[in-house]
Design a protein around this motif. Structure first.
Motif, PDB file in Angstrom:
ATOM      1  N   ARG A   1       0.837  -1.216   0.000  1.00 52.12           N
ATOM      2  CA  ARG A   1       0.000   0.000   0.000  1.00 52.12           C
ATOM      3  C   ARG A   1       0.863   1.253   0.000  1.00 52.12           C
ATOM      4  O   ARG A   1       0.559   2.226  -0.710  1.00 52.12           O
ATOM      5  N   ASP A   2       1.935   1.232   0.794  1.00 51.62           N
ATOM      6  CA  ASP A   2       2.828   2.397   0.823  1.00 51.62           C
ATOM      7  C   ASP A   2       3.481   2.611  -0.548  1.00 51.62           C
ATOM      8  O   ASP A   2       3.631   3.758  -1.004  1.00 51.62           O
ATOM      9  N   ILE A   3       3.890   1.517  -1.180  1.00 58.02           N
ATOM     10  CA  ILE A   3       4.510   1.642  -2.514  1.00 58.02           C
ATOM     11  C   ILE A   3       3.514   2.244  -3.500  1.00 58.02           C
ATOM     12  O   ILE A   3       3.855   3.142  -4.280  1.00 58.02           O
ATOM     13  N   PHE A   4       2.278   1.760  -3.476  1.00 57.92           N
ATOM     14  CA  PHE A   4       1.271   2.281  -4.400  1.00 57.92           C
ATOM     15  C   PHE A   4       0.941   3.744  -4.099  1.00 57.92           C
ATOM     16  O   PHE A   4       0.671   4.525  -5.025  1.00 57.92           O
ATOM     17  N   GLU A   5       0.957   4.096  -2.799  1.00 54.79           N
ATOM     18  CA  GLU A   5       0.658   5.492  -2.445  1.00 54.79           C
ATOM     19  C   GLU A   5       1.768   6.429  -2.922  1.00 54.79           C
ATOM     20  O   GLU A   5       1.495   7.572  -3.296  1.00 54.79           O
TER      21      GLU A   5
ATOM     22  N   LEU B   1      -3.847  -4.518  -5.278  1.00 59.05           N
ATOM     23  CA  LEU B   1      -4.075  -3.979  -6.624  1.00 59.05           C
ATOM     24  C   LEU B   1      -5.558  -3.676  -6.847  1.00 59.05           C
ATOM     25  O   LEU B   1      -5.910  -2.618  -7.401  1.00 59.05           O
ATOM     26  N   LEU B   2      -6.417  -4.595  -6.409  1.00 58.84           N
ATOM     27  CA  LEU B   2      -7.853  -4.365  -6.605  1.00 58.84           C
ATOM     28  C   LEU B   2      -8.327  -3.163  -5.797  1.00 58.84           C
ATOM     29  O   LEU B   2      -9.138  -2.357  -6.290  1.00 58.84           O
TER      30      LEU B   2
ATOM     31  N   ILE C   1      -1.270   1.136 -14.535  1.00 49.20           N
ATOM     32  CA  ILE C   1      -1.386  -0.076 -13.713  1.00 49.20           C
ATOM     33  C   ILE C   1      -1.425  -1.319 -14.594  1.00 49.20           C
ATOM     34  O   ILE C   1      -0.819  -2.350 -14.280  1.00 49.20           O
ATOM     35  N   ILE C   2      -2.123  -1.231 -15.713  1.00 54.50           N
ATOM     36  CA  ILE C   2      -2.152  -2.363 -16.647  1.00 54.50           C
ATOM     37  C   ILE C   2      -0.745  -2.659 -17.166  1.00 54.50           C
ATOM     38  O   ILE C   2      -0.312  -3.813 -17.263  1.00 54.50           O
TER      39      ILE C   2
END
Length: 813
Positions: A436-440, A532-533, A549-550
């Motif tokens: 989550r931190d990486i995605f943020e 991811l979802l 993201i794809i």
């Protein structure tokens, strides 16, 4: 004369009696005389007469003899008279001599009495010495007994008591002091039993307090031994060219240094190894056991010892309520248990029968069940993977330590597999936060590269290969965003973390490989997929981010084979092995891409809805503006720009190019269909009560722009007029109203070749009724103009026909 009158048989009998009286002893006279009285009558008188006659005869004989010796007697008397003077002189001399002797003997008598007295004393002294020599060993032994009691040498004191009773006391049993000693011995034995039991209680209390220290020492020794064995194996593997496992984070030089330090520490600690005897004084146990054995009460002592130790075992096995909060809580729990069983193992091997193997096995099985229940309960509260890992290491050391003492620990290793699942769960939760931190932190933009160093630094962390991109000059961009290499690195870190738990579990490389692959699959299919979802569903993620993201999921999917190679290098288990688990990255990232694609379609439709909400039609206008509405032109321009973004989708292979075209085509078709549906709903909105012909014409201009957009091929790959078909329902409906060709519609309805096949009668009726109402209100003088009256009648006629058609359809349905 008397003799003449006697009977013939009487005289001889009387003579015989007289002869017996004269010749026999006077003691036998009685029976002889009694026979005289027992004889015939008058026998006494006759015997007396015979006796008198006998006496007279003896008198005559005496007289004759005296007459014969009379002159000699006279001469003897004369001689005696002559010596009378001499006799008197002799008598005086004898008396004087006797006096002198008496006077002289007085001193001798005194000295003799002294001598006698001394002799008696000497005899008494000799007797006393003899008796004292007989009693002295008894007294010495009793004194020795007292000394042994005072110095707490109770076992020796009991042996001394046995010697006193069996050897010494029988020699002096007649003396009173011996009886007192004999009476005192049972009390001394009871005192010894009480004192030794008190010492044993103190020992048990002390051993309970020091169990953690004993267990800590034993666990340290077991850990040092294990480290030594492992380092020795590693050194041998290095020497013979064997690969233990690949760890790209620790260079070989560092490995050699670690081995060297391990051996040095082992050498230093060799002299400091402590045993349980060094930490605990077992003499109270030995002494108490010997004492009770000597007293013949060994069974009582054994039962008491085992009962007390079982109580202590239950106390040791009782955990603290907050044990799960820190590793020190678990460590104290384990060290106390190890200390307890190390002591029992020592007692088992150094005593005879105090504890038995069956007893220790029973105690261990009871403890093991409790330990497993406690660990299972408390470990369930652990949410920190580092704490769970430390707990696992403690359990392994705990199990290895007790296994070294001969206790079975297979159930502990079975428990570790349960804890391993929990450890994986905590790792998954931790890595969910990491993801989550990486995605943020990600900007969802391609990674810019300005130099060769940057490019090499990234591909050293993430396995990216693109020959075409490598040929391009700097600066250039990698297709993925920053989150991709970070996620790849974190997946490897997860594998390392999962491997840490698998170490020291006494499992084969195949089992470790299977565990690593399964846990990695869980990370991919559950944690990363869920992240991811959730990311895809977040409101701030726009269409551009979804496209990126794809792209990211595509590259992550390609990197899965490198993760499999990474696990293979760690475990040395080939992927071609039959039972090797494969990573489910393909399905994981495919699902994420499908979700991202679906979210693209959803967000695209939402954006279309936002534009459509800006529509501001004047539904009662008499004439159209002659150009399309502004909101629609803005929407079309937006769609064109969005579909340009799809050109950034990965196309470094034919499969990816096909996927890219499919996503773009599906998005474009979905957008056109949604726009067509939204426009149709706008016309049929129940809140829209009236619509003019001019508004229909204006609406037709907007639909024409939509058709032009569809025909301009905003996304390549559509065949023919496939995209325009999204607006076919609107086109036929508007054509029907624009040319007012109701006769054709009604005549051809239901025919496969109908010109207005896609126009629903209910839809046409709804729109026509809105136009009818508008015609009535806007044309006040319509009844005065023939054309308007004819048109109104035509509308009413068509409305009736459409209603009958709709009613017929509903009845048929």
């Amino acid at each position: 004369m008397a003799e003449i009158g006697e009977g013939p048989g009487t005289v001889p009998e009387h003579e015989r009696i007289l002869q017996e009286i004269q010749s026999t002893d006077t003691a036998c006279v009685g029976p002889t005389l009694r026979s005289v009285y027992d004889d015939q009558p008058n026998a006494h008188k006759k015997f007396m007469e015979k006796l008198d006659a006998c006496i007279r005869n003896h008198d005559k004989e005496i007289e004759k003899m005296c007459n014969f010796h009379h002159q000699g007697f006279v001469d003897a008397i004369t001689e005696l008279l002559k010596v009378r003077t001499d006799a008197e002189k002799l008598k005086v001399q004898v008396t004087d001599t006797n006096r002198r002797f008496q006077d002289a003997g007085k001193e001798v008598i005194v000295q003799t009495e002294d001598i006698i007295r001394c002799r008696i004393q000497q005899r008494n002294i000799t007797t006393v010495v003899e008796k004292l020599q007989l009693c002295l060993p008894v007294l010495e032994m009793y004194s020795k007994l007292k000394e042994q009691m005072s110095t707490k040498r109770y076992y020796s004191a009991l042996k001394t008591m046995e010697q006193l009773e069996n050897v010494y006391f029988p020699r002096v049993s007649q003396y009173r002091f011996c009886q007192l000693m004999i009476e005192n011995l049972p009390k001394l034995r009871e005192d010894i039993k009480e004192i030794s039991m008190s010492d044993l209680k103190d020992f048990l209390e002390s051993i309970r307090k020091h169990s953690d220290k004993i267990g800590e020492t034993a666990m340290k020794q077991a850990q040092q031994q294990k480290i030594f064995t492992v380092t020795l194996q590693k050194q041998n593997n290095v020497k013979f060219g064997k690969t233990v496992y690949i760890n790209d984070r620790i260079p070989e030089e560092r490995n050699e240094i670690v081995l060297k330090h391990a051996f040095e520490e082992e050498d230093e600690n060799e002299e400091e190894v402590l045993t349980v005897q060094d930490l605990v004084d077992f003499s109270p146990v030995y002494q108490c056991l010997h004492i009770y054995s000597v007293l013949g009460d060994e069974e009582t002592f054994e039962n008491y010892y085992r009962k007390q130790r079982k109580k202590q075992a239950r106390l040791v096995l009782q955990p603290q309520s907050n044990m799960h909060e820190t590793v020190d809580g678990y460590r104290r729990y384990f060290t106390q248990i190890v200390g307890f069983f190390v002591v029992e193992d020592h007692i088992l091997h150094v005593t005879q029968g105090l504890v038995t193997r069956a007893y220790t096995d029973e105690l261990w099985n009871m403890a093991l069940s409790k330990i497993i229940a406690v660990l299972r309960a408390h470990s369930s509260y652990c949410t920190d993977p580092d704490l769970v890992l430390e707990l696992k290491n403690l359990i392994v050391i705990f199990a290895d330590t007790l296994q070294g003492y001969g206790f079975p620990v297979n159930r502990l290793f079975d428990l570790l597999f349960e804890i391993r699942d929990q450890y994986n769960e905590t790792l998954l939760k931790k890595w969910a936060g990491v993801f989550r931190d990486i995605f943020e932190e990600d900007n969802y933009s391609p990674i810019p590269i300005v130099s060769e160093e940057e490019y090499r630094a990234i591909i050293s962390k993430f396995p990216f290969q693109d020959p075409d991109l490598e040929k391009q000059p700097f600066p250039k961009k990698l297709p993925m965003s920053q989150s991709v290499p970070h996620i790849y690195i974190q997946v490897k870190e997860f594998i390392y973390a999962s491997l840490k738990f698998s170490e020291s579990l006494h499992r084969s490389s195949t089992e470790i490989d299977d565990m690593l692959r399964k846990s990695t699959n869980l990370l991919l299919t559950r944690t990363l997929s869920s992240c991811l979802l959730n990311l895809i569903k977040k409101p701030h993620i726009g269409l551009t981010e979804l496209v990126q993201i794809i792209i990211n999921t595509t590259h992550l999917e390609q990197a899965c084979k490198y993760l499999e190679d990474f696990i293979t290098n760690i475990t040395n288990i080939s992927q071609e092995t039959v039972h090797t688990t494969r990573l489910y990255g393909l399905s994981t990232f495919k699902d994420a891409r499908h979700a991202a694609e679906g979210e693209i379609y959803t967000k695209l439709n939402q954006k279309i809805d936002e534009f459509v909400q800006l529509a501001d039609y004047d539904w009662t206008m008499s004439e159209p503006d002659g150009r399309a509405s502004g909101y629609l032109m803005d929407l079309i321009n937006f769609l064109r720009s969005i579909f340009q973004v799809f050109t950034h989708l990965p196309t470094n292979s034919s499969d990816h190019a096909a996927m890219s075209g499919k996503v773009a085509q599906t998005a474009c078709m979905s957008a056109c269909q949604h726009l067509s549906t939204s426009l149709m709903q706008m016309l049929l909105d129940s809140e829209l009560k009236q619509i003019s012909m001019g508004a229909v014409q204006q609406f037709n201009l907007d639909v024409i722009q939509c058709e032009l957009f569809a025909s301009s091929e905003p996304v390549p790959g559509f065949q023919g007029d496939t995209l325009q078909l999204a607006f076919i329902d609107l086109r036929q409906l508007l054509d029907l109203f624009m040319v007012w060709d109701w006769s054709t519609y009604l005549a051809d309805y239901g025919q496969p070749a109908s010109k207005y096949l896609r126009v629903n009668p209910n839809t046409a009726l709804t729109l026509l009724e809105k136009m009818k109402d508008t015609s009535k209100k806007n044309n006040i003088f319509a009844q005065f103009r023939k054309n308007d009256r004819d048109k109104q009648k035509l509308i009413e006629t068509v409305v009736k026909q459409l209603r009958s058609l709709v009613n017929g359809m509903s009845q048929h349905t």
